[in-house]
Design an enzyme around this catalytic site. Structure first.
Site, PDB file in Angstrom:
ATOM      1  N   SER A 144       0.861  -1.101   0.049  1.00  0.00           N
ATOM      2  CA  SER A 144       0.006   0.008  -0.055  1.00  0.00           C
ATOM      3  C   SER A 144       0.887   1.165  -0.095  1.00  0.00           C
ATOM      4  CB  SER A 144      -0.996   0.069   1.305  1.00  0.00           C
ATOM      5  OG  SER A 144      -1.593   1.351   1.429  1.00  0.00           O
ATOM      6  N   TYR A 193       0.527   0.057  10.629  1.00  0.00           N
ATOM      7  CA  TYR A 193      -0.116  -0.480   9.324  1.00  0.00           C
ATOM      8  C   TYR A 193       1.004  -0.138   8.222  1.00  0.00           C
ATOM      9  CZ  TYR A 193      -2.727  -0.546   4.837  1.00  0.00           C
ATOM     10  OH  TYR A 193      -3.288  -0.933   3.376  1.00  0.00           O
TER      11      TYR A 193
END
Length: 309
Positions: free
Chosen positions: A158, A184
């Site tokens: 990501s 994350y």
């Protein structure tokens, strides 16, 4: 080393990427394939004639998706296997049960910006699922991947990796205040580094690994971030699930990627390496493709798994 470019881009769909590709006789595993991008990735690979295994935490949900994929593609060779990436015993059971070669492994499953949580081993939840579980899965399937001589691993990362490098001395937030986005980001950086080092280590076996940013797509992944109504991403940058799966499927199946590994892609093309956060959905941080960082992450991951208990 020139960047890889393809005829595909932001609006391309997975179906367009695999059009005309025949993978009959080849075997693929897609993690997190009971919904969202994973399900669409599995569907597109099944459409090429590949044998596809949906590796999912909830087998009942996986069976519903498998039936739908068979109905839409005509491919009868779509299977379901239980896999909980947060549980080393589950990962070990999956790899131990696998028989024969494996040609494509798509490490798609993941969690995003979840509340602070730790596994039984004390691993931070996002690092455990997004990286360690997939690291254990992929290394556990090494013999199956090496048997092919031309296998591919796809790591779904990501742009969020730009939120944080791997913080080597505290990957599990034992001493720093937990932040869901830093956690994350670190986990997604780890995924890119894994692709870099796997390609280097396994080149002799013909295994290549690449990472990608699928784009901004509203799926179950956003359940902790406000979802469609959050306004985090402008509406014109949101992709459909079919568009979001395109880059993963390109890396998994396209002949344009033959022999290519250790790179990061977005919108179906290799991303620019950047030295500052871009504030966009594009670019890969230099620290995420740095070969020294990639070498350092491998033994750290092995050591954590070795002490899983």
């Amino acid at each position: 080393m020139s960047a890889v470019t393809t005829p595909f881009g932001f609006s391309s769909t997975a179906a367009e990427v695999v059009e005309g590709i025949d993978l009959t006789g080849r075997r693929a595993v897609v993690t997190g394939a009971s919904s969202g991008l994973g399900a669409e990735t599995a569907r597109s690979l099944a459409a090429t004639g590949a044998s596809v295994t949906l590796a999912v935490r909830d087998p009942a949900a996986g069976e519903r998706v498998a039936k739908d994929i068979t109905a839409s593609t005509g491919n009868q060779d779509v299977r379901v296997a239980q896999l909980d990436l947060a549980d080393p015993a589950s990962v070990n059971a999956f790899t131990a049960a696998w028989q024969g070669p494996l040609h494509i492994l798509v490490n798609n499953a993941g969690v995003m910006a979840c509340p602070e949580q730790y596994t039984a081993q004390g691993w931070e939840w996002q690092f455990a699922i997004n990286h360690l579980g997939h690291f254990a899965l992929t290394t556990g399937l090494y013999d199956a991947l090496a048997a092919d001589g031309n296998a591919r691993v796809v790591v779904v990362s990501s742009t969020g990796h730009q939120q944080s490098p791997v913080v080597w001395d505290d990957v599990n937030f034992a001493f720093r205040r937990y932040d869901p986005w830093l956690a994350y980001g670190q986990s997604k950086t780890a995924g890119v580094l894994f692709a870099v080092e796997a390609t280097r280590r396994w080149a002799g076996a013909g295994i290549t690994a690449n990472a990608c940013m699928p784009g901004a797509i509203y799926t179950n992944l956003q359940r902790h971030t406000g979802g469609r109504g959050s306004g985090r991403v402008p509406a014109d940058l949101i992709k459909t699930v079919e568009q979001g799966a395109a880059t993963s499927v390109l890396l998994a199946a396209s002949p344009l990627l033959d022999g290519i590994g250790g790179r990061y892609f977005d919108d179906c093309n290799e991303a620019e390496v950047v030295d500052r956060r871009t504030g966009t959905l594009h670019g890969v941080a230099r620290y995420a493709v740095d070969p020294d960082n990639a070498r350092r992450l491998w033994p750290l991951s092995q050591d954590l798994l070795a002490h899983a208990g």
